[in-house]
Write a protein that holds these residues in place. Structure first.
Motif, short mmCIF file in Angstrom:
data_model
loop_
_atom_site.label_atom_id
_atom_site.label_comp_id
_atom_site.label_asym_id
_atom_site.label_seq_id
_atom_site.Cartn_x
_atom_site.Cartn_y
_atom_site.Cartn_z
N ASN A 1 0.72 62.12 96.61
CA ASN A 1 1.71 61.45 97.43
C ASN A 1 1.53 59.94 97.48
OD1 ASN A 1 2.87 63.93 98.15
ND2 ASN A 1 1.37 64.22 99.80
N VAL A 2 0.47 59.43 96.86
CA VAL A 2 0.22 57.99 96.88
C VAL A 2 0.68 57.39 95.57
CG1 VAL A 2 -1.52 56.19 97.14
CG2 VAL A 2 -1.75 58.33 98.41
N ARG A 3 1.53 56.39 95.66
CA ARG A 3 2.11 55.77 94.47
C ARG A 3 1.57 54.36 94.27
NH1 ARG A 3 4.53 59.72 91.72
NH2 ARG A 3 5.70 58.09 90.61
N ILE A 4 1.41 53.97 93.00
CA ILE A 4 0.96 52.63 92.64
C ILE A 4 2.13 51.89 92.03
CG2 ILE A 4 -0.63 51.26 91.24
CD1 ILE A 4 -2.52 53.64 91.25
N GLY A 5 2.49 50.74 92.60
CA GLY A 5 3.60 49.96 92.08
C GLY A 5 3.31 49.43 90.68
N ALA A 6 4.29 49.60 89.79
CA ALA A 6 4.11 49.19 88.39
C ALA A 6 5.17 48.19 87.95
CB ALA A 6 4.14 50.42 87.49
N ALA A 7 5.73 47.46 88.89
CA ALA A 7 6.77 46.49 88.55
C ALA A 7 6.19 45.31 87.78
CB ALA A 7 7.44 45.98 89.83
N SER B 1 -2.31 44.44 101.81
CA SER B 1 -3.39 45.11 101.08
C SER B 1 -3.19 45.02 99.57
CB SER B 1 -3.48 46.59 101.50
OG SER B 1 -4.66 47.17 101.02
N PRO B 2 -3.04 43.79 99.04
CA PRO B 2 -2.64 43.64 97.64
C PRO B 2 -3.71 44.05 96.64
CG PRO B 2 -3.29 41.52 98.56
CD PRO B 2 -3.30 42.50 99.70
N PHE B 3 -3.25 44.66 95.55
CA PHE B 3 -4.12 44.94 94.41
C PHE B 3 -3.30 44.98 93.13
CE2 PHE B 3 -6.87 47.37 91.54
CZ PHE B 3 -8.05 46.65 91.70
N ALA B 4 -2.51 46.02 92.93
CA ALA B 4 -1.71 46.13 91.71
C ALA B 4 -0.36 45.43 91.89
CB ALA B 4 -1.51 47.60 91.35
N LEU B 5 0.50 45.99 92.73
CA LEU B 5 1.80 45.37 92.99
C LEU B 5 1.61 44.00 93.65
CD1 LEU B 5 4.86 45.65 92.93
CD2 LEU B 5 4.75 46.84 95.13
N GLY B 6 0.60 43.90 94.50
CA GLY B 6 0.34 42.63 95.17
C GLY B 6 -0.02 41.51 94.21
N TRP B 7 -0.71 41.85 93.12
CA TRP B 7 -1.04 40.84 92.11
C TRP B 7 0.22 40.28 91.47
CZ3 TRP B 7 -3.95 37.27 90.38
CH2 TRP B 7 -3.93 36.87 89.05
N ARG B 8 1.16 41.18 91.17
CA ARG B 8 2.44 40.73 90.63
C ARG B 8 3.17 39.85 91.65
NH1 ARG B 8 1.30 41.69 85.46
NH2 ARG B 8 0.73 43.86 85.10
N ARG C 1 7.50 30.76 91.71
CA ARG C 1 8.70 30.33 92.43
C ARG C 1 8.39 29.29 93.51
NH1 ARG C 1 10.43 32.08 88.62
NH2 ARG C 1 12.16 33.53 88.25
N GLY C 2 7.14 28.87 93.59
CA GLY C 2 6.78 27.84 94.56
C GLY C 2 6.89 28.31 96.00
N ILE C 3 6.48 29.56 96.26
CA ILE C 3 6.57 30.14 97.60
C ILE C 3 5.16 30.43 98.10
CG2 ILE C 3 7.54 32.03 98.98
CD1 ILE C 3 9.54 32.47 96.67
N PRO C 4 4.82 30.05 99.33
CA PRO C 4 3.48 30.37 99.85
C PRO C 4 3.30 31.88 100.00
CG PRO C 4 4.89 29.48 101.60
CD PRO C 4 5.62 29.29 100.31
N ALA C 5 2.09 32.36 99.72
CA ALA C 5 1.78 33.79 99.81
C ALA C 5 0.60 34.00 100.75
CB ALA C 5 1.46 34.35 98.42
N VAL C 6 0.74 34.95 101.66
CA VAL C 6 -0.33 35.32 102.59
C VAL C 6 -0.80 36.71 102.23
CG1 VAL C 6 -0.90 35.79 104.99
CG2 VAL C 6 0.60 33.87 104.43
N ALA C 7 -2.07 36.85 101.85
CA ALA C 7 -2.64 38.13 101.43
C ALA C 7 -3.47 38.73 102.55
CB ALA C 7 -3.49 37.95 100.17
N ALA C 8 -3.09 39.92 103.00
CA ALA C 8 -3.82 40.62 104.07
C ALA C 8 -4.79 41.61 103.44
CB ALA C 8 -2.84 41.33 104.99
N TYR C 9 -6.08 41.31 103.56
CA TYR C 9 -7.12 42.16 102.98
C TYR C 9 -7.36 43.35 103.90
CZ TYR C 9 -11.73 43.37 101.05
OH TYR C 9 -12.81 44.02 100.48
#
Length: 641
Positions: A62-68, A89-96, A104-112
């Protein structure tokens, strides 16, 4: 962008839902990018949900990994045009997402939120663990700001070289999770024994098998709520335990409130949301003394922390509470009181503040237009250390210009920091800083005098007067500072380095790249010498107008207070950040007129330069020997205003 979303419910999904609810209530527009799954909703709390291609996680159907692809994510950002990208909680999709936001010059906030490296280590995949750890570092260093939920996760990422870290915990639904949910009939149907409960995934990284030792505790029945790939094995290992499977909503709240003791054995939790829910339900906790529980469980007040890996200690802690109903009730009441101020509304309000900070940091990064070497601020070398002799070196900023006391004397950030340090038991303090001084003065007369005083703590804020010169040799200046720091370190002193900074003014932007280069070199100095570093680039609010004095080139009293509390936090002063916020509320700084600035500051400065003079000519240090700050009948009264 979230690695996990509905219909799969876990801590990451839960926090995203709370964020969306808060954004909707406060009039903000949101858009969610999440891995596609059967049953994913099209809209939640007014926010459209954009599903992207995904793969099933091995062992978790039931757990999916984003592959975009990054291009797909960037196109989505281009359509929505957000002010900030939140990476949950970025890792796979979050890296993209991090790559797309950067493009795109947009600030990104990563929640560990998930320690992926610990998970791979638990599954005995050393090659994957190395990749995961390197990937985490690369991702979070690309993000504008990283949010961590606990002290241990902050230390972990700092040790890996991640910078721009801020603490952001998790809220708890204190209405749903409440002691009133306890159902005595539910408990009687289950067992007449003391119920020790666990809630969470049944997987190797959760270490649920450690709970088997509790079967040896008389009068205890183990109840396990959750599902996962390890369930069959755990049921075989713990035949006397009751497995209720997955519960959510009111059913989960009722189950937790009906526990007598809540147990948490996992050592790789970055936070531990279920611990907060147990406390909200008035249930005492026994948890491993590692990771998130260190910040959530207060030993001997609302629960016990057992030594990680020591199952005898785990069994003893549970037996202690199982045999003492009075202690269980007292711990439960204390736990409930502890979480009542951690509402999701308050926590999400803090998140919006972090979003604003990320926008400011992102603007600073774009302004520098150079490869700023981002390094972590080194942690305190000796946590809880109390210094006896503190000496401040520097120029007008450390002397305290534009920060007058009621009696007319100058204070400044170093004086204020000395008061914070003195509150822990008294301090001998000397301030050798004089206006207009440069790096050569610190490496000369100030260093000589400082060594005579034999300090155990020295602060150095210097370089601004050198960097605004037409021909500033940045590498040579940094090398001089390094010699000073190394000399003091060899003498046995701790050193606090502060990078020089500029006001947020158009004229100051001529020097931003030069200041950034110098700051990067000072970060290297700190790393090589073991000095502490306050990298002021990581605190862009310092450059805002209210933090600068009427002359627009020195800090105002508010700015000096801000820097003092940042230094206090770096030096381990208890609750320095909270004290700083309170101090700011108690003061209101009035702006001065442009005409007054020209008359009292700009024109006199020009006149001095025409005559080849500087403001510090003929001046001496205000405290060229130690003054004692502390509780003593012979000391002079020192007061913070």
């Amino acid at each position: 962008m979230t690695e996990s979303f509905l219909p799969h419910m876990n801590g990451v999904t839960g926090s995203v839902l709370q964020i969306l609810r808060h954004l909707e209530r406060n009039g903000h527009e949101a858009h969610v990018i999440a891995p596609d799954a059967v049953g994913i909703p099209s809209r939640v709390h007014g926010a459209p949900i954009e599903p992207v291609a995904s793969l099933a996680l091995p062992g978790y159907r039931n757990v999916r990994i984003g592959a975009a692809t990054t291009r797909r994510v960037a196109a989505s950002l281009e359509r929505f045009r957000p002010d900030v990208v939140h990476l949950a909680s970025p890792f796979a999709l979050g890296w993209r997402g991090a790559l797309a936001a950067s493009s795109r010059g947009i600030p990104a906030v990563a929640a560990y939120q998930t320690d992926i490296a610990a998970y791979t280590e638990r599954y005995r995949l050393p090659a994957t663990t190395t990749f995961a750890r390197n990937h985490i570092v690369r991702l979070h260093r690309r993000a504008t700001l990283t949010l961590v939920p606990s002290t241990e996760s902050e230390h972990q990422l700092t040790g890996l070289g991640v910078d721009r870290i801020r603490r952001w915990g998790r809220g708890v639904d204190a209405e749903r999770f409440h002691p009133s949910r306890r159902d005595e009939s539910w408990q009687r149907c289950m067992t007449k024994e003391v119920i020790v409960g666990y809630v969470g995934r049944l997987a190797a990284e959760k270490q649920v098998e450690d709970l088997a030792v509790l079967q040896q505790v008389p009068g205890v029945r183990l109840v396990i709520v959750g599902d996962g790939p390890s369930r069959a094995r755990l049921q075989a290992e713990m035949p006397d335990a009751v497995f209720l499977g997955h519960l959510d909503g009111d059913a989960l709240a009722q189950a937790i409130a009906s526990f007598d003791i809540f147990v948490h054995p996992g050592e790789s939790e970055t936070f531990g949301q279920t611990l907060q829910e147990a406390h909200a339900s008035g249930v005492p906790i026994v948890a491993t003394g590692r990771g998130g529980p260190l910040d959530l469980v207060r030993m001997g007040i609302d629960g016990w922390l057992y030594r990680p890996g020591d199952l005898d200690d785990l069994r003893m802690r549970v037996a202690d509470l199982a045999g003492d109903g009075r202690k269980r009730r007292a711990f439960g009441v204390a736990g409930r009181a502890a979480v009542e101020g951690r509402s999701w509304q308050a926590v999400c309000g803090q998140l919006l503040g972090h979003f604003e900070e990320a926008r400011g940091l992102h603007g600073l990064d774009r302004q520098l237009r150079s490869a700023r070497i981002r390094r972590p601020e080194p942690v305190l070398p000796a946590v809880g250390r109390r210094w006896q002799r503190y000496v401040a070196l520097g120029d007008s900023l450390t002397e305290g210009l534009c920060d007058p006391a009621p009696d007319g004397a100058l204070r400044g950030w170093a004086d204020r920091m000395a008061l914070l340090l003195a509150a822990r038991g008294g301090l001998h303090y000397a301030n050798l800083a004089v206006r207009s001084r440069r790096v050569r003065d610190v490496s000369g007369e100030q260093l000589t005098k400082a060594r005579e005083l034999r300090p155990d703590l020295v602060s150095i804020l210097i370089g601004a007067n050198d960097l605004v010169k037409s021909h500033a040799d940045v590498p040579a200046l940094a090398a001089q500072v390094e010699q000073v720091v190394q000399t003091l370190r060899d003498d046995g002193a701790d050193v606090l380095l502060v990078t020089p900074f500029l006001p947020d003014r158009r004229a100051a932007r001529l020097f931003t790249r030069r200041f950034a280069d110098f700051a990067s070199r000072l970060a290297g100095v700190a790393e090589r010498t073991g000095a502490m570093l306050i990298d002021t680039d990581l605190h862009p609010e310092l450059s805002s107008r209210p933090n600068w004095g009427e002359d627009l080139v020195h800090l105002s009293s508010r700015g000096h207070r801000f820097l003092a509390y940042q230094a206090g936090e770096m030096l381990g002063v208890p609750h320095a950040d909270t004290l700083g916020a309170l101090d700011q509320v108690l003061h209101d700084i009035d702006a001065t007129t442009r005409a007054a600035w020209w008359q009292h500051h700009a024109l006199p400065w020009v006149w001095r330069r025409l005559r080849g003079r500087v403001a510090g000519d003929g001046r001496v240090a205000k405290h060229d020997d130690y003054v004692y700050i502390g509780r003593s009948s012979s000391m002079r009264s020192v007061e913070v205003h």
